[in-house]
Design a protein around this motif. Sequence first.
Motif, PDB file in Angstrom:
ATOM      1  N   GLY A 262      53.105  40.545  32.681  1.00  0.00           N
ATOM      2  CA  GLY A 262      52.283  39.864  33.676  1.00  0.00           C
ATOM      3  C   GLY A 262      51.448  40.830  34.497  1.00  0.00           C
ATOM      4  N   LEU A 263      52.038  41.946  34.907  1.00  0.00           N
ATOM      5  CA  LEU A 263      51.303  42.943  35.683  1.00  0.00           C
ATOM      6  C   LEU A 263      50.177  43.564  34.863  1.00  0.00           C
ATOM      7  CD1 LEU A 263      54.221  44.764  37.531  1.00  0.00           C
ATOM      8  CD2 LEU A 263      52.428  43.394  38.592  1.00  0.00           C
ATOM      9  N   ALA A 264      50.455  43.847  33.589  1.00  0.00           N
ATOM     10  CA  ALA A 264      49.437  44.451  32.730  1.00  0.00           C
ATOM     11  C   ALA A 264      48.273  43.494  32.515  1.00  0.00           C
ATOM     12  CB  ALA A 264      50.049  44.847  31.395  1.00  0.00           C
ATOM     13  N   ARG A 265      48.566  42.233  32.251  1.00  0.00           N
ATOM     14  CA  ARG A 265      47.500  41.238  32.062  1.00  0.00           C
ATOM     15  C   ARG A 265      46.664  41.103  33.325  1.00  0.00           C
ATOM     16  NH1 ARG A 265      48.176  37.671  27.663  1.00  0.00           N
ATOM     17  NH2 ARG A 265      50.120  38.016  26.499  1.00  0.00           N
ATOM     18  N   ASN A 266      47.341  41.067  34.479  1.00  0.00           N
ATOM     19  CA  ASN A 266      46.631  40.930  35.749  1.00  0.00           C
ATOM     20  C   ASN A 266      45.678  42.104  35.977  1.00  0.00           C
ATOM     21  OD1 ASN A 266      46.418  41.566  38.786  1.00  0.00           O
ATOM     22  ND2 ASN A 266      47.129  39.446  38.789  1.00  0.00           N
ATOM     23  N   ALA A 267      46.182  43.337  35.757  1.00  0.00           N
ATOM     24  CA  ALA A 267      45.346  44.522  35.976  1.00  0.00           C
ATOM     25  C   ALA A 267      44.177  44.576  35.003  1.00  0.00           C
ATOM     26  CB  ALA A 267      46.202  45.782  35.850  1.00  0.00           C
ATOM     27  N   LEU A 268      44.412  44.232  33.753  1.00  0.00           N
ATOM     28  CA  LEU A 268      43.331  44.261  32.762  1.00  0.00           C
ATOM     29  C   LEU A 268      42.245  43.242  33.098  1.00  0.00           C
ATOM     30  CD1 LEU A 268      45.420  44.744  29.497  1.00  0.00           C
ATOM     31  CD2 LEU A 268      43.709  46.331  30.424  1.00  0.00           C
ATOM     32  N   ARG A 269      42.645  42.065  33.583  1.00  0.00           N
ATOM     33  CA  ARG A 269      41.649  41.075  33.998  1.00  0.00           C
ATOM     34  C   ARG A 269      40.819  41.588  35.169  1.00  0.00           C
ATOM     35  NH1 ARG A 269      45.824  37.231  32.983  1.00  0.00           N
ATOM     36  NH2 ARG A 269      46.352  37.188  35.194  1.00  0.00           N
ATOM     37  N   ARG A 270      41.471  42.252  36.114  1.00  0.00           N
ATOM     38  CA  ARG A 270      40.743  42.788  37.268  1.00  0.00           C
ATOM     39  C   ARG A 270      39.758  43.876  36.855  1.00  0.00           C
ATOM     40  NH1 ARG A 270      43.164  41.569  42.379  1.00  0.00           N
ATOM     41  NH2 ARG A 270      44.840  40.068  42.060  1.00  0.00           N
ATOM     42  N   LEU A 271      40.113  44.636  35.858  1.00  0.00           N
ATOM     43  CA  LEU A 271      39.234  45.708  35.393  1.00  0.00           C
ATOM     44  C   LEU A 271      38.041  45.178  34.596  1.00  0.00           C
ATOM     45  CD1 LEU A 271      42.006  48.245  34.395  1.00  0.00           C
ATOM     46  CD2 LEU A 271      40.291  48.586  36.179  1.00  0.00           C
ATOM     47  N   GLN A 272      38.088  43.916  34.209  1.00  0.00           N
ATOM     48  CA  GLN A 272      36.988  43.340  33.447  1.00  0.00           C
ATOM     49  C   GLN A 272      35.813  42.927  34.327  1.00  0.00           C
ATOM     50  OE1 GLN A 272      38.811  40.193  31.207  1.00  0.00           O
ATOM     51  NE2 GLN A 272      39.818  41.579  29.784  1.00  0.00           N
ATOM     52  N   ILE A 273      36.012  42.935  35.642  1.00  0.00           N
ATOM     53  CA  ILE A 273      34.915  42.586  36.563  1.00  0.00           C
ATOM     54  C   ILE A 273      34.049  43.826  36.743  1.00  0.00           C
ATOM     55  CG2 ILE A 273      34.329  41.633  38.821  1.00  0.00           C
ATOM     56  CD1 ILE A 273      37.071  40.373  38.909  1.00  0.00           C
ATOM     57  N   VAL A 274      33.146  44.027  35.810  1.00  0.00           N
ATOM     58  CA  VAL A 274      32.396  45.281  35.709  1.00  0.00           C
ATOM     59  C   VAL A 274      31.594  45.577  36.966  1.00  0.00           C
ATOM     60  CG1 VAL A 274      30.655  46.516  34.359  1.00  0.00           C
ATOM     61  CG2 VAL A 274      32.290  45.009  33.208  1.00  0.00           C
ATOM     62  N   SER A 275      31.028  44.570  37.592  1.00  0.00           N
ATOM     63  CA  SER A 275      30.159  44.789  38.752  1.00  0.00           C
ATOM     64  C   SER A 275      30.889  45.459  39.903  1.00  0.00           C
ATOM     65  CB  SER A 275      29.563  43.452  39.225  1.00  0.00           C
ATOM     66  OG  SER A 275      30.607  42.559  39.596  1.00  0.00           O
ATOM     67  N   LEU A 276      32.187  45.304  39.972  1.00  0.00           N
ATOM     68  CA  LEU A 276      32.956  45.896  41.071  1.00  0.00           C
ATOM     69  C   LEU A 276      33.018  47.410  40.964  1.00  0.00           C
ATOM     70  CD1 LEU A 276      34.671  45.051  43.547  1.00  0.00           C
ATOM     71  CD2 LEU A 276      36.666  45.075  42.050  1.00  0.00           C
ATOM     72  N   TYR A 277      32.815  47.933  39.756  1.00  0.00           N
ATOM     73  CA  TYR A 277      32.987  49.358  39.532  1.00  0.00           C
ATOM     74  C   TYR A 277      31.682  50.066  39.202  1.00  0.00           C
ATOM     75  CZ  TYR A 277      37.436  47.061  38.920  1.00  0.00           C
ATOM     76  OH  TYR A 277      38.528  46.246  39.109  1.00  0.00           O
ATOM     77  N   GLN A 278      30.569  49.345  39.221  1.00  0.00           N
ATOM     78  CA  GLN A 278      29.282  49.977  38.957  1.00  0.00           C
ATOM     79  C   GLN A 278      28.818  50.754  40.179  1.00  0.00           C
ATOM     80  OE1 GLN A 278      26.904  46.587  37.810  1.00  0.00           O
ATOM     81  NE2 GLN A 278      27.213  46.968  35.630  1.00  0.00           N
ATOM     82  N   LEU A 279      28.230  51.915  39.963  1.00  0.00           N
ATOM     83  CA  LEU A 279      27.772  52.760  41.072  1.00  0.00           C
ATOM     84  C   LEU A 279      26.258  52.696  41.191  1.00  0.00           C
ATOM     85  CD1 LEU A 279      30.087  55.829  40.428  1.00  0.00           C
ATOM     86  CD2 LEU A 279      30.381  54.025  42.121  1.00  0.00           C
TER      87      LEU A 279
END
Length: 313
Positions: free
Chosen positions: A296-313
Amino acid sequence: MFFPGLAPDEPWPPPRFDFTASWLNDPDLAFERGISGEIIFVRRCDSLRLILDIETAHTALDIKPRSRDFLLLRLMPSALRFVQSITPGAPMPAPLLGGPMVPPAEHHLYGATTTLVGALERSGGEAGAALLEALRRTDPGPAMFEMAAARCVAESGFELERVGVLARSLQRLAQAHAEVLAAHAIQPDYEGMERMVTAAARVQLLAGRWTRDLLAHALQQLEAVIATPRQTAESLMRTAAEAMEKQFYIGQSSELVEQQARHRDRLMDLAMFWQRTAAAWASVHPETADRRDLDGLARNALRRLQIVSLYQL
């Protein structure tokens, strides 16, 4: 967001650090963060300070893995990003409960002010030099620029209007950068989350070496990208600091204030988005963690990392 080792509907974190072990409820005990980020266990009556690796501290303190006290202990690094010290029964910092983030403290404003010194010396002219000297003799705080401006007028003979415009511009800029510093200071314990993902991946990989275990494979995938939020926060902080250190003219302060506000907002988004997730990963005990919790933790983190706009500089 769920935390490992709890019942499905059990709320976590709790309102307070209410340990169940009697010796952990001694009012003379406290947890603090050291200069290098380590957790320090303090017993005040004996003047003892025990430096702990939080990931193995449960062994030194004789706390059973996955117990309630263990989960509370693993919250210490996240909680100590918001307070200086935690004593038994202390309230849980509001951000870990989903509440608002904390405003910048005075030391953030002081830190932001120091970054303006070089720019003020280069582009502030005589009035800037006088104001700079007055700032150096003024205690940091929300009113420091007004006090420095008044001192500059009284002692150096500059016109109030001239010094006032300069002081107001610098105050707005220092406050904007102080908010960036504060937003960076309350970023989640990314490093702890990364270490726990790596440790969990190693344990599951060894356990499933001959079965091509899907959970081990997922954790390996997560391990390769879990540093993304930390790297994004570091890049945003570095960009904000570099903008403050470059030569600028006072007339450009409004543009810089807006730029700093954008960096602050991005850092706040990261902090709010990852705060409880990082704290949940810190609660994992790799050797005893339930596979369903890790999944569950791994799925949650991977989904959060898919929001590309949050990590664009």
